[in-house]
Design a protein around this motif. Structure first.
Motif, PDB file in Angstrom:
ATOM      1  N   SER A   1       0.847  -1.196   0.000  1.00  0.00           N
ATOM      2  CA  SER A   1       0.000   0.000   0.000  1.00  0.00           C
ATOM      3  C   SER A   1       0.881   1.244   0.000  1.00  0.00           C
ATOM      4  CB  SER A   1      -0.904  -0.004   1.235  1.00  0.00           C
ATOM      5  OG  SER A   1      -1.788  -1.113   1.210  1.00  0.00           O
ATOM      6  N   GLY A   2       0.269   2.377  -0.377  1.00  0.00           N
ATOM      7  CA  GLY A   2       1.068   3.588  -0.403  1.00  0.00           C
ATOM      8  C   GLY A   2       0.266   4.826  -0.730  1.00  0.00           C
ATOM      9  N   LEU A   3       0.999   5.926  -0.919  1.00  0.00           N
ATOM     10  CA  LEU A   3       0.419   7.241  -1.184  1.00  0.00           C
ATOM     11  C   LEU A   3       0.742   7.664  -2.614  1.00  0.00           C
ATOM     12  CD1 LEU A   3      -0.793  10.032  -0.143  1.00  0.00           C
ATOM     13  CD2 LEU A   3       1.588  10.655   0.373  1.00  0.00           C
ATOM     14  N   ILE A   4      -0.277   8.158  -3.329  1.00  0.00           N
ATOM     15  CA  ILE A   4      -0.080   8.766  -4.642  1.00  0.00           C
ATOM     16  C   ILE A   4      -0.614  10.192  -4.581  1.00  0.00           C
ATOM     17  CG2 ILE A   4      -0.754   8.725  -7.083  1.00  0.00           C
ATOM     18  CD1 ILE A   4      -0.766   5.715  -6.976  1.00  0.00           C
ATOM     19  N   VAL A   5       0.211  11.151  -5.009  1.00  0.00           N
ATOM     20  CA  VAL A   5      -0.157  12.569  -4.978  1.00  0.00           C
ATOM     21  C   VAL A   5      -0.040  13.147  -6.380  1.00  0.00           C
ATOM     22  CG1 VAL A   5       0.258  14.824  -3.919  1.00  0.00           C
ATOM     23  CG2 VAL A   5       0.757  12.738  -2.623  1.00  0.00           C
ATOM     24  N   HIS A   6      -1.005  13.968  -6.749  1.00  0.00           N
ATOM     25  CA  HIS A   6      -1.011  14.552  -8.094  1.00  0.00           C
ATOM     26  C   HIS A   6      -1.574  15.967  -8.027  1.00  0.00           C
ATOM     27  CE1 HIS A   6      -2.214  14.853 -12.429  1.00  0.00           C
ATOM     28  NE2 HIS A   6      -1.048  14.270 -12.555  1.00  0.00           N
TER      29      HIS A   6
ATOM     30  N   ILE B   1       1.828  18.212 -17.501  1.00  0.00           N
ATOM     31  CA  ILE B   1       2.603  17.155 -18.147  1.00  0.00           C
ATOM     32  C   ILE B   1       1.889  15.807 -18.063  1.00  0.00           C
ATOM     33  CG2 ILE B   1       4.773  15.855 -18.032  1.00  0.00           C
ATOM     34  CD1 ILE B   1       6.141  18.445 -17.158  1.00  0.00           C
ATOM     35  N   VAL B   2       1.318  15.523 -16.911  1.00  0.00           N
ATOM     36  CA  VAL B   2       0.623  14.253 -16.703  1.00  0.00           C
ATOM     37  C   VAL B   2      -0.858  14.527 -16.445  1.00  0.00           C
ATOM     38  CG1 VAL B   2       0.499  12.152 -15.326  1.00  0.00           C
ATOM     39  CG2 VAL B   2       2.714  13.249 -15.719  1.00  0.00           C
ATOM     40  N   PRO B   3      -1.750  14.177 -17.383  1.00  0.00           N
ATOM     41  CA  PRO B   3      -3.173  14.418 -17.181  1.00  0.00           C
ATOM     42  C   PRO B   3      -3.695  13.670 -15.952  1.00  0.00           C
ATOM     43  CG  PRO B   3      -2.710  13.827 -19.466  1.00  0.00           C
ATOM     44  CD  PRO B   3      -1.465  13.558 -18.693  1.00  0.00           C
ATOM     45  N   GLU B   4      -4.552  14.338 -15.219  1.00  0.00           N
ATOM     46  CA  GLU B   4      -5.081  13.731 -14.000  1.00  0.00           C
ATOM     47  C   GLU B   4      -5.811  12.426 -14.292  1.00  0.00           C
ATOM     48  OE1 GLU B   4      -7.886  14.936 -10.170  1.00  0.00           O
ATOM     49  OE2 GLU B   4      -7.325  16.447 -11.643  1.00  0.00           O
ATOM     50  N   ALA B   5      -6.471  12.351 -15.441  1.00  0.00           N
ATOM     51  CA  ALA B   5      -7.234  11.143 -15.772  1.00  0.00           C
ATOM     52  C   ALA B   5      -6.345   9.907 -15.818  1.00  0.00           C
ATOM     53  CB  ALA B   5      -7.948  11.330 -17.111  1.00  0.00           C
ATOM     54  N   SER B   6      -5.104  10.056 -16.290  1.00  0.00           N
ATOM     55  CA  SER B   6      -4.214   8.897 -16.380  1.00  0.00           C
ATOM     56  C   SER B   6      -3.806   8.407 -15.000  1.00  0.00           C
ATOM     57  CB  SER B   6      -2.976   9.233 -17.218  1.00  0.00           C
ATOM     58  OG  SER B   6      -2.168  10.215 -16.581  1.00  0.00           O
ATOM     59  N   VAL B   7      -3.616   9.339 -14.069  1.00  0.00           N
ATOM     60  CA  VAL B   7      -3.261   8.953 -12.703  1.00  0.00           C
ATOM     61  C   VAL B   7      -4.466   8.340 -12.001  1.00  0.00           C
ATOM     62  CG1 VAL B   7      -2.417   9.783 -10.478  1.00  0.00           C
ATOM     63  CG2 VAL B   7      -1.484  10.728 -12.594  1.00  0.00           C
ATOM     64  N   THR B   8      -5.636   8.893 -12.246  1.00  0.00           N
ATOM     65  CA  THR B   8      -6.857   8.342 -11.643  1.00  0.00           C
ATOM     66  C   THR B   8      -7.082   6.900 -12.088  1.00  0.00           C
ATOM     67  OG1 THR B   8      -7.860  10.546 -11.518  1.00  0.00           O
ATOM     68  CG2 THR B   8      -9.343   8.655 -11.391  1.00  0.00           C
ATOM     69  N   ARG B   9      -6.832   6.620 -13.369  1.00  0.00           N
ATOM     70  CA  ARG B   9      -6.980   5.245 -13.854  1.00  0.00           C
ATOM     71  C   ARG B   9      -6.003   4.311 -13.143  1.00  0.00           C
ATOM     72  NH1 ARG B   9      -7.782   7.864 -18.869  1.00  0.00           N
ATOM     73  NH2 ARG B   9      -5.564   7.666 -19.408  1.00  0.00           N
ATOM     74  N   LEU B  10      -4.775   4.773 -12.946  1.00  0.00           N
ATOM     75  CA  LEU B  10      -3.792   3.970 -12.235  1.00  0.00           C
ATOM     76  C   LEU B  10      -4.233   3.704 -10.799  1.00  0.00           C
ATOM     77  CD1 LEU B  10      -0.992   2.636 -11.923  1.00  0.00           C
ATOM     78  CD2 LEU B  10      -0.071   4.920 -11.420  1.00  0.00           C
ATOM     79  N   VAL B  11      -4.693   4.754 -10.128  1.00  0.00           N
ATOM     80  CA  VAL B  11      -5.151   4.610  -8.745  1.00  0.00           C
ATOM     81  C   VAL B  11      -6.315   3.628  -8.655  1.00  0.00           C
ATOM     82  CG1 VAL B  11      -6.269   5.811  -6.830  1.00  0.00           C
ATOM     83  CG2 VAL B  11      -4.333   6.878  -8.015  1.00  0.00           C
TER      84      VAL B  11
ATOM     85  N   ASP C   1      -6.305  -6.392  -0.618  1.00  0.00           N
ATOM     86  CA  ASP C   1      -5.408  -6.056   0.491  1.00  0.00           C
ATOM     87  C   ASP C   1      -4.462  -4.899   0.194  1.00  0.00           C
ATOM     88  OD1 ASP C   1      -6.505  -8.132   2.018  1.00  0.00           O
ATOM     89  OD2 ASP C   1      -5.093  -9.592   1.179  1.00  0.00           O
ATOM     90  N   ILE C   2      -4.777  -4.095  -0.812  1.00  0.00           N
ATOM     91  CA  ILE C   2      -3.962  -2.938  -1.131  1.00  0.00           C
ATOM     92  C   ILE C   2      -4.778  -1.672  -0.929  1.00  0.00           C
ATOM     93  CG2 ILE C   2      -2.801  -1.676  -2.993  1.00  0.00           C
ATOM     94  CD1 ILE C   2      -1.223  -4.030  -1.927  1.00  0.00           C
ATOM     95  N   LYS C   3      -4.231  -0.736  -0.175  1.00  0.00           N
ATOM     96  CA  LYS C   3      -4.910   0.543   0.039  1.00  0.00           C
ATOM     97  C   LYS C   3      -4.056   1.664  -0.540  1.00  0.00           C
ATOM     98  CE  LYS C   3      -6.741   3.704   3.525  1.00  0.00           C
ATOM     99  NZ  LYS C   3      -7.806   4.123   2.589  1.00  0.00           N
ATOM    100  N   ILE C   4      -4.644   2.385  -1.496  1.00  0.00           N
ATOM    101  CA  ILE C   4      -3.962   3.527  -2.094  1.00  0.00           C
ATOM    102  C   ILE C   4      -4.606   4.811  -1.584  1.00  0.00           C
ATOM    103  CG2 ILE C   4      -3.307   4.685  -4.226  1.00  0.00           C
ATOM    104  CD1 ILE C   4      -2.022   1.924  -3.851  1.00  0.00           C
ATOM    105  N   ASP C   5      -3.818   5.624  -0.923  1.00  0.00           N
ATOM    106  CA  ASP C   5      -4.295   6.927  -0.469  1.00  0.00           C
ATOM    107  C   ASP C   5      -3.977   7.931  -1.587  1.00  0.00           C
ATOM    108  OD1 ASP C   5      -4.885   9.308   0.818  1.00  0.00           O
ATOM    109  OD2 ASP C   5      -4.098   8.623   2.745  1.00  0.00           O
ATOM    110  N   TYR C   6      -5.008   8.378  -2.275  1.00  0.00           N
ATOM    111  CA  TYR C   6      -4.819   9.270  -3.423  1.00  0.00           C
ATOM    112  C   TYR C   6      -5.201  10.686  -3.016  1.00  0.00           C
ATOM    113  CZ  TYR C   6      -5.351  11.131  -8.192  1.00  0.00           C
ATOM    114  OH  TYR C   6      -5.246  11.880  -9.335  1.00  0.00           O
ATOM    115  N   ARG C   7      -4.253  11.604  -3.143  1.00  0.00           N
ATOM    116  CA  ARG C   7      -4.480  12.997  -2.776  1.00  0.00           C
ATOM    117  C   ARG C   7      -4.214  13.907  -3.967  1.00  0.00           C
ATOM    118  NH1 ARG C   7      -3.904  13.637   2.878  1.00  0.00           N
ATOM    119  NH2 ARG C   7      -4.366  11.630   3.857  1.00  0.00           N
ATOM    120  N   ARG C   8      -5.122  14.839  -4.199  1.00  0.00           N
ATOM    121  CA  ARG C   8      -4.933  15.857  -5.231  1.00  0.00           C
ATOM    122  C   ARG C   8      -4.582  17.179  -4.556  1.00  0.00           C
ATOM    123  NH1 ARG C   8      -9.451  12.914  -6.349  1.00  0.00           N
ATOM    124  NH2 ARG C   8      -9.607  11.868  -8.380  1.00  0.00           N
TER     125      ARG C   8
END
Length: 220
Positions: free
Chosen positions: A148-153, A159-169, A177-184
């Protein structure tokens, strides 16, 4: 904060290392943005991550990929840089053989390399991925994501469209059993210009929670 020189696959690697005074301290490795676009270990975002770990008692290392600063070698499209990161982690573990846990953090290109290292090194307990370039590089290797981990955008990342990161998240969050904390971060561009303090607060908040859990790295 001593300068260090490590042996890497393509020659010497230049780094900055902070050794914790705590016994069996956890360790963290921080990775910088793209070497061909001005990325270095002194990048402000990378230093923000470095400082977040060191002030929590981690032994932390940031270093220059091959061909950057005093690191030898030339850019190798990510393959060599992944080997550099693995060598840096080896060095970090050699000096901290009894580390209670191990974390990886990266910004942009460094986030992509860090996530690849996460797949290859089962001792990594958590990750911080800042502005992962999900539109430029393939992240499909995260199947499954091992931690698990943190993703920030930044919501104004040019340079990196938010939609591409959202799809990854969304893809990672769907895994068991994986928790992704996604913060904008509102108003932040790719480099978090004028928003480094906001990023720092997010990282601090995440680590305070993650490291306080029994399963969290530093709790052991």
């Amino acid at each position: 904060m001593p300068d260090v020189i490590m042996n890497g696959p393509a020659g010497r690697l230049e780094g900055r290392y902070s050794h914790s005074k705590l016994p069996n301290a956890p360790v963290a490795l921080l990775l910088h943005p793209h070497p061909q676009h001005g990325g270095t270990m002194n990048n402000r975002v990378v230093y923000t991550l470095f400082h977040a770990f060191t002030k929590r008692g981690f032994s932390a290392l940031r270093f220059n990929f091959r061909g950057v600063g005093r690191s030898q070698g030339t850019y190798d499209r990510g393959e060599g840089e992944l080997s550099d990161a693995a060598s840096a982690l080896d060095w970090l573990q050699t000096y901290n053989p009894n580390a209670s846990s191990c974390w990886i953090g990266g910004f942009s290109f460094g986030a992509w390399i860090g996530m690849q290292l996460l797949m290859r090194r089962p001792e990594l307990d958590g990750f911080l991925s800042i502005a992962p370039p999900a539109n430029m590089f393939d992240f499909s290797f995260l199947a499954p994501c091992p931690a698990s981990g943190l993703i920030v955008h930044g919501d104004r990342d040019e340079i990196v469209p938010e939609a591409s990161v959202t799809r990854l998240v969304n893809k990672l969050s769907a895994q068991k059993d994986i928790k992704i904390d996604y913060r904008r971060v509102e108003g932040a561009n790719h480099f978090f210009n004028e928003k480094a303090d906001d990023l720092g607060r997010i990282v601090d908040d995440y680590l305070d929670v993650a490291l306080s859990k029994p399963a969290g790295a530093a709790a052991g």
